[in-house]
Design a protein around this motif. Structure first.
Motif, PDB file in Angstrom:
ATOM      1  N   PRO A  64       0.823  -1.214   0.000  1.00  0.00           N
ATOM      2  CA  PRO A  64       0.000   0.000   0.000  1.00  0.00           C
ATOM      3  C   PRO A  64       0.854   1.260   0.000  1.00  0.00           C
ATOM      4  O   PRO A  64       1.822   1.372   0.732  1.00  0.00           O
ATOM      5  N   LEU A  65       0.474   2.207  -0.858  1.00  0.00           N
ATOM      6  CA  LEU A  65       1.179   3.488  -0.952  1.00  0.00           C
ATOM      7  C   LEU A  65       0.397   4.619  -0.305  1.00  0.00           C
ATOM      8  O   LEU A  65       0.974   5.578   0.181  1.00  0.00           O
ATOM      9  N   GLY A  66      -0.928   4.523  -0.334  1.00  0.00           N
ATOM     10  CA  GLY A  66      -1.754   5.580   0.215  1.00  0.00           C
ATOM     11  C   GLY A  66      -3.150   5.089   0.540  1.00  0.00           C
ATOM     12  O   GLY A  66      -3.584   4.036   0.058  1.00  0.00           O
ATOM     13  N   LEU A  67      -3.850   5.872   1.353  1.00  0.00           N
ATOM     14  CA  LEU A  67      -5.197   5.524   1.798  1.00  0.00           C
ATOM     15  C   LEU A  67      -6.039   6.787   1.866  1.00  0.00           C
ATOM     16  O   LEU A  67      -5.552   7.828   2.333  1.00  0.00           O
ATOM     17  N   HIS A  84      -9.511  11.521   5.782  1.00  0.00           N
ATOM     18  CA  HIS A  84      -8.110  11.134   5.916  1.00  0.00           C
ATOM     19  C   HIS A  84      -7.523  10.900   4.540  1.00  0.00           C
ATOM     20  O   HIS A  84      -8.119  10.221   3.710  1.00  0.00           O
ATOM     21  N   LEU A  85      -6.368  11.457   4.319  1.00  0.00           N
ATOM     22  CA  LEU A  85      -5.594  11.213   3.111  1.00  0.00           C
ATOM     23  C   LEU A  85      -4.168  10.959   3.575  1.00  0.00           C
ATOM     24  O   LEU A  85      -3.439  11.892   3.918  1.00  0.00           O
ATOM     25  N   ARG A  86      -3.801   9.684   3.661  1.00  0.00           N
ATOM     26  CA  ARG A  86      -2.513   9.307   4.234  1.00  0.00           C
ATOM     27  C   ARG A  86      -1.640   8.625   3.191  1.00  0.00           C
ATOM     28  O   ARG A  86      -2.115   7.846   2.379  1.00  0.00           O
ATOM     29  N   LEU A  87      -0.358   8.910   3.266  1.00  0.00           N
ATOM     30  CA  LEU A  87       0.639   8.250   2.422  1.00  0.00           C
ATOM     31  C   LEU A  87       1.550   7.416   3.313  1.00  0.00           C
ATOM     32  O   LEU A  87       1.782   7.764   4.468  1.00  0.00           O
ATOM     33  N   GLN A  93       9.207   4.359   0.461  1.00  0.00           N
ATOM     34  CA  GLN A  93       8.453   5.552   0.058  1.00  0.00           C
ATOM     35  C   GLN A  93       8.956   6.075  -1.290  1.00  0.00           C
ATOM     36  O   GLN A  93      10.138   6.040  -1.600  1.00  0.00           O
ATOM     37  N   LEU A  94       8.038   6.564  -2.057  1.00  0.00           N
ATOM     38  CA  LEU A  94       8.369   7.131  -3.360  1.00  0.00           C
ATOM     39  C   LEU A  94       9.009   8.496  -3.188  1.00  0.00           C
ATOM     40  O   LEU A  94       8.809   9.162  -2.187  1.00  0.00           O
ATOM     41  N   PRO A  95       9.762   8.962  -4.170  1.00  0.00           N
ATOM     42  CA  PRO A  95      10.281  10.331  -4.102  1.00  0.00           C
ATOM     43  C   PRO A  95       9.140  11.345  -4.078  1.00  0.00           C
ATOM     44  O   PRO A  95       7.991  10.998  -4.338  1.00  0.00           O
ATOM     45  N   GLY A  96       9.449  12.590  -3.797  1.00  0.00           N
ATOM     46  CA  GLY A  96       8.447  13.646  -3.621  1.00  0.00           C
ATOM     47  C   GLY A  96       7.390  13.710  -4.707  1.00  0.00           C
ATOM     48  O   GLY A  96       6.213  13.830  -4.438  1.00  0.00           O
ATOM     49  N   GLN A  97       7.776  13.654  -5.967  1.00  0.00           N
ATOM     50  CA  GLN A  97       6.823  13.735  -7.066  1.00  0.00           C
ATOM     51  C   GLN A  97       5.929  12.505  -7.081  1.00  0.00           C
ATOM     52  O   GLN A  97       4.757  12.590  -7.426  1.00  0.00           O
ATOM     53  N   ASN A  99       4.887  10.789  -4.452  1.00  0.00           N
ATOM     54  CA  ASN A  99       3.876  10.975  -3.411  1.00  0.00           C
ATOM     55  C   ASN A  99       2.748  11.864  -3.912  1.00  0.00           C
ATOM     56  O   ASN A  99       1.575  11.618  -3.625  1.00  0.00           O
ATOM     57  N   ARG A 100       3.102  12.881  -4.633  1.00  0.00           N
ATOM     58  CA  ARG A 100       2.087  13.792  -5.167  1.00  0.00           C
ATOM     59  C   ARG A 100       1.195  13.081  -6.189  1.00  0.00           C
ATOM     60  O   ARG A 100      -0.006  13.307  -6.229  1.00  0.00           O
ATOM     61  N   LEU A 101       1.786  12.207  -6.991  1.00  0.00           N
ATOM     62  CA  LEU A 101       1.008  11.444  -7.964  1.00  0.00           C
ATOM     63  C   LEU A 101       0.037  10.488  -7.281  1.00  0.00           C
ATOM     64  O   LEU A 101      -1.104  10.331  -7.719  1.00  0.00           O
ATOM     65  N   VAL A 102       0.484   9.851  -6.200  1.00  0.00           N
ATOM     66  CA  VAL A 102      -0.391   8.941  -5.451  1.00  0.00           C
ATOM     67  C   VAL A 102      -1.555   9.719  -4.843  1.00  0.00           C
ATOM     68  O   VAL A 102      -2.713   9.301  -4.918  1.00  0.00           O
ATOM     69  N   MET A 103      -1.258  10.876  -4.250  1.00  0.00           N
ATOM     70  CA  MET A 103      -2.293  11.702  -3.640  1.00  0.00           C
ATOM     71  C   MET A 103      -3.307  12.169  -4.695  1.00  0.00           C
ATOM     72  O   MET A 103      -4.520  12.112  -4.481  1.00  0.00           O
ATOM     73  N   THR A 104      -2.817  12.592  -5.842  1.00  0.00           N
ATOM     74  CA  THR A 104      -3.699  13.041  -6.923  1.00  0.00           C
ATOM     75  C   THR A 104      -4.560  11.901  -7.428  1.00  0.00           C
ATOM     76  O   THR A 104      -5.760  12.074  -7.655  1.00  0.00           O
ATOM     77  N   ALA A 105      -3.964  10.724  -7.592  1.00  0.00           N
ATOM     78  CA  ALA A 105      -4.727   9.571  -8.079  1.00  0.00           C
ATOM     79  C   ALA A 105      -5.821   9.171  -7.092  1.00  0.00           C
ATOM     80  O   ALA A 105      -6.945   8.849  -7.498  1.00  0.00           O
ATOM     81  N   LEU A 106      -5.517   9.199  -5.799  1.00  0.00           N
ATOM     82  CA  LEU A 106      -6.523   8.867  -4.790  1.00  0.00           C
ATOM     83  C   LEU A 106      -7.681   9.853  -4.816  1.00  0.00           C
ATOM     84  O   LEU A 106      -8.855   9.457  -4.797  1.00  0.00           O
ATOM     85  N   LEU A 107      -7.371  11.142  -4.861  1.00  0.00           N
ATOM     86  CA  LEU A 107      -8.431  12.157  -4.873  1.00  0.00           C
ATOM     87  C   LEU A 107      -9.271  12.085  -6.141  1.00  0.00           C
ATOM     88  O   LEU A 107     -10.501  12.176  -6.087  1.00  0.00           O
ATOM     89  N   ARG A 108      -8.625  11.895  -7.285  1.00  0.00           N
ATOM     90  CA  ARG A 108      -9.386  11.788  -8.542  1.00  0.00           C
ATOM     91  C   ARG A 108     -10.288  10.571  -8.546  1.00  0.00           C
ATOM     92  O   ARG A 108     -11.428  10.634  -9.002  1.00  0.00           O
TER      93      ARG A 108
END
Length: 152
Positions: A64-67, A84-87, A93-97, A99-108
């Motif tokens: 799991p990368l994010g929830l 909750h939006l957790r990584l 852990q993925l590099p900074g970019q 993490n942002r991609l995982v967060m964007t994918a979860l929200l979308r």
């Protein structure tokens, strides 16, 4: 990106996800009765949305990368809140970019899966610039900013 299933719980052993275990277990236990009672009581509202972003490892295991945990704020389901939006904080852990991609994918994925949602509410610390940037990128607008001041 997939909805939370029972087999995900043992995999969510990262320190970022551990405080959410009781919430996740309760949501999984109540999912079946809620689905069965939905035709009888349609005005009760919808169940919370639980999404897990995961990556497959070479051995075939899923990591799991994010929830994301979101819930409707009103009975009609037209307004949703990202609770909750957790990584993952683990060593993989993925590099900074990433993490942002995982967060964007979860929200979308959450926005696409909720039918009839006209508005979304998300909160973020004012110092978390990456989360704020991701939320703005997806169309979230700041509504209220709070600042704490301290007398010297």
């Amino acid at each position: 990106m997939s909805p939370l299933q029972g087999w995900h719980l043992p995999l969510l052993d990262d320190p970022a996800f551990l405080p959410l275990q009781p919430l996740l277990q309760r949501a999984l236990l109540l999912a079946l009765p809620r689905r069965m009672l939905a035709p009888l009581r349609p005005a009760q509202g919808q169940a919370p949305l639980l999404l897990v972003a995961s990556a497959s490892e070479p051995r075939g295991r899923s990591r799991p990368l994010g929830l994301l945990v979101a819930r409707p704020l009103n009975r009609s389901g037209s307004c949703w809140e990202v609770q909750h939006l957790r990584l993952a904080l683990g060593s993989g852990q993925l590099p900074g970019q990433g993490n942002r991609l995982v967060m964007t994918a979860l929200l979308r994925a959450a926005i696409e899966r909720t039918r009839g949602a006209a508005s979304w509410i998300a909160t973020a610390p004012s110092l978390d610039s990456s989360r704020l940037a991701t939320l703005r990128e997806l169309g979230f607008q700041p509504q209220r900013t709070d600042r704490l001041r301290r007398w010297q």
